[in-house]
Every structure is written in structure tokens, then in C-alpha cells.
Design a protein around this motif. Structure first.
Motif, PDB file in Angstrom:
ATOM      1  N   UNK A 112       9.295   1.812  -8.105  1.00 29.79           N
ATOM      2  CA  UNK A 112      10.359   0.780  -8.493  1.00 29.79           C
ATOM      3  C   UNK A 112       9.742  -0.422  -7.814  1.00 29.79           C
ATOM      4  N   UNK A 113       9.100  -0.285  -6.615  1.00 32.70           N
ATOM      5  CA  UNK A 113       8.899  -1.500  -5.886  1.00 32.70           C
ATOM      6  C   UNK A 113       7.724  -2.105  -6.744  1.00 32.70           C
ATOM      7  N   UNK A 114       6.713  -1.405  -7.079  1.00 39.07           N
ATOM      8  CA  UNK A 114       5.589  -2.058  -8.017  1.00 39.07           C
ATOM      9  C   UNK A 114       6.195  -2.669  -9.286  1.00 39.07           C
ATOM     10  N   UNK A 115       7.185  -2.167  -9.804  1.00 38.03           N
ATOM     11  CA  UNK A 115       7.977  -2.662 -11.266  1.00 38.03           C
ATOM     12  C   UNK A 115       8.566  -4.132 -10.863  1.00 38.03           C
ATOM     13  N   UNK A 116       8.894  -4.023  -9.319  1.00 40.34           N
ATOM     14  CA  UNK A 116       9.836  -5.438  -9.136  1.00 40.34           C
ATOM     15  C   UNK A 116       8.805  -6.403  -8.851  1.00 40.34           C
ATOM     16  N   UNK A 117       7.792  -6.009  -8.333  1.00 35.57           N
ATOM     17  CA  UNK A 117       6.658  -6.992  -7.891  1.00 35.57           C
ATOM     18  C   UNK A 117       5.959  -7.509  -9.330  1.00 35.57           C
ATOM     19  N   UNK A 118       5.732  -6.830 -10.102  1.00 38.94           N
ATOM     20  CA  UNK A 118       5.450  -7.078 -11.478  1.00 38.94           C
ATOM     21  C   UNK A 118       6.310  -8.262 -12.310  1.00 38.94           C
ATOM     22  N   UNK A 119       7.513  -7.670 -12.274  1.00 39.19           N
ATOM     23  CA  UNK A 119       8.637  -8.789 -12.745  1.00 39.19           C
ATOM     24  C   UNK A 119       8.762  -9.951 -11.777  1.00 39.19           C
ATOM     25  N   UNK A 120       8.419 -10.016 -10.614  1.00 39.08           N
ATOM     26  CA  UNK A 120       8.801 -11.245  -9.708  1.00 39.08           C
ATOM     27  C   UNK A 120       7.471 -12.127 -10.163  1.00 39.08           C
ATOM     28  N   UNK A 121       6.278 -11.544 -10.135  1.00 38.65           N
ATOM     29  CA  UNK A 121       4.825 -12.430 -10.517  1.00 38.65           C
ATOM     30  C   UNK A 121       4.971 -12.934 -11.956  1.00 38.65           C
TER      31      UNK A 121
END
Length: 275
Positions: free
Chosen positions: A259-268
Motif C-alpha cells: 500500500x505504501x508503494x501504491x501511495x507513492x506511485x499515486x503521489x508522484x
């Protein structure tokens, strides 16, 4: 799809929290402990469920694979799009797509047959360890990161290149100062996506890392990851016991990192749209 995702989250989290609320295991001891043997207890009567070696192993192979794969993927993408676009589209692009479709077990078998013996005979140790897992994961995530980086570079408007060249910049100056900077959010997204895949990879890593639940002092010593311990232990435990609940706790940690990686992708991606 929303109901399915919510159900999976609820199921994994509820099972994972049972370790701390039903079996009364300390969360701090679980995260920072280094001994893993749920069927035994220490002198104070606390079960040995320290997950730190697996967490460090997962982060170790993921970060090392990303550090190696990212420069190679960016260089390959630049070559395919900017330097030799015809050769890249006709030859390299189909090869990258083919590599993406190869099953994980094939990568693991190649690592077991080629990488592990090579490390054992020419470098050090038994061949199993962080180094072997990193080599396999690098090859696995390289096509994914390359394909996404190619898309990011191709999305840079053509007039950016033309304006840079018209101002007297060389091809390399245009690539370095204009194209890569404009495509940076997409490239970062590609790298994070590759890290997410590497972090969640199970079978290929299990076959070459050695599955020893210790904190390794060398890249050539056997280690373990969250996914390798999960795949080995989940079928050998009884539902509702501590041995089973603590595996669900490992799955919960793995889910949290995903979930952390997904949030990072969406943030970028959101920052890219804003710019």
C-alpha cells in the motif's frame, strides 16, 4: 472490485492483529526481534516471533535490485527512444515484453541453476543469499521498469526536443537537461513500480535466497524475506494457532508496504499532473 479489495484488507488485517490481541505478542518485539521460532519461547515465556531478519531481507533485496535495475532501465529506454528508435521499436521492445511475461518460477530456476553455482564457485559462500536474490530480482524487474520508462520518455512533447536543439544544445545535453528532467515523474513511478514488484516477489526469491532466518553479515550468506517465509510456512500451520497468526502478521506487514508503494506511485503521478 471495491468490496473485494475491502474484504481482503479486512481479512488480512484481522488475522494479522490476532497475534497481538489474541496471543498477546508485543508489537515492538515482533518488529525488532531477531529470533524466529514461533513454536518455542524465551526465558520470560514470550514466543520467539522476531520478524526483523525477514523485513531487512525484503528491503535489502528490493533496494539493491532497484539500484542496479534503475540505471540500466533508464539507459536502455534512452537508447530505444532517443538514440536508435527504429531498432528499439522493432527489436528491443518485443524482447522487453517477452521478458515481462516469463513466469517467476522460470527466473527462480535459472537463478538456482546459473546464478547460485556461479557465486559459489567464483565468489564466496554457498551461493545462496542476498546477492543471488538481487541478481534474479534485477532481471525480473528490469523489463517492467524499462517499459514504463520508455512510455515516460515518449510522453515528453516533441517541441521540447526541437526547442533545445534549436538553441544549440547537443543531443546529450537535450537528453540530460530536457528529456530526463521532463520525464522524471514518470521515471520515478517506473522505479517505484519495479520496487513494489520486487518486494512482493515470492517464489523466485525463495529458490535462491537460502531461507535462513538470520540477519546476514554479508551479501553471500543465506537470508530470508517476508514472502519466502510466508510461502514455506502457510501450508504447514493450523488456522487459529500462534504459528498461523504470526504468518498473517507477516502478510499484514507485506500488505502495508505494498500500500505504501501504491501511495507513492499515486503521489508522484499527482505531482506530474499538477506540473
Amino acid at each position: 472490485m471495491v468490496i473485494a479489495a475491502a474484504s481482503i484488507l479486512f481479512f488480512v488485517i484481522s488475522k494479522g492483529l490476532a497475534t497481538f490481541f489474541v496471543n498477546n505478542v508485543s508489537f515492538v518485539d515482533f518488529i525488532t526481534g531477531t529470533d524466529w521460532n514461533p513454536s518455542k519461547t524465551d526465558a520470560a515465556g514470550n514466543p520467539l516471533v522476531g520478524a526483523l531478519p525477514m523485513i531487512l531481507g525484503s528491503f535489502g533485496v528490493t533496494l539493491l535490485a532497484a539500484c542496479i535495475a534503475a540505471p540500466l532501465a533508464i539507459g536502455a529506454a534512452i537508447f530505444m527512444v532517443e538514440i536508435s528508435p527504429k531498432f528499439g521499436k522493432k527489436i528491443l521492445q518485443p524482447v522487453m515484453e517477452l521478458l515481462v511475461g516469463i513466469p517467476s518460477v522460470v527466473y527462480g530456476f535459472i537463478g538456482l541453476s546459473v546464478v547460485v553455482p556461479f557465486i559459489r564457485e567464483h565468489i564466496s559462500g554457498s551461493g545462496f543469499g542476498i546477492a543471488a536474490a538481487t541478481a534474479v530480482l534485477t532481471v525480473m524487474i528490469l523489463p517492467t521498469v524499462t517499459s514504463l520508462t520508455v512510455d515516460a520518455i515518449q510522453s515528453v512533447p516533441r517541441h521540447y526536443r526541437e526547442a533545445s536543439l534549436a538553441l544549440g544544445a547537443t543531443r546529450w545535453q537535450t537528453i540530460w537537461k530536457v528529456i530526463l528532467r521532463s520525464a522524471r515523474p514518470g521515471i520515478l513511478t517506473a522505479v517505484v513500480f519495479g520496487m513494489a514488484r520486487a518486494f512482493g516477489e515470492a517464489l523466485a526469491v525463495q529458490m535462491v535466497i537460502g531461507n535462513s532466518v538470520v540477519i546476514p553479515t554479508s551479501l553471500f550468506e543465506p537470508a530470508s524475506t517476508l514472502t519466502s517465509i510466508l510461502t514455506m510456512g502457510m501450508g504447514n500451520t493450523v488456522m487459529g494457532t500462534l504459528d498461523n497468526n504470526v504468518l498473517w502478521s507477516l502478510a499484514m506487514v507485506l500488505l502495508a508496504m505494498s500500500l505504501f508503494f501504491i501511495i507513492m506511485i499515486r503521489f508522484i503521478g499527482r505531482r506530474r499532473k499538477v506540473k
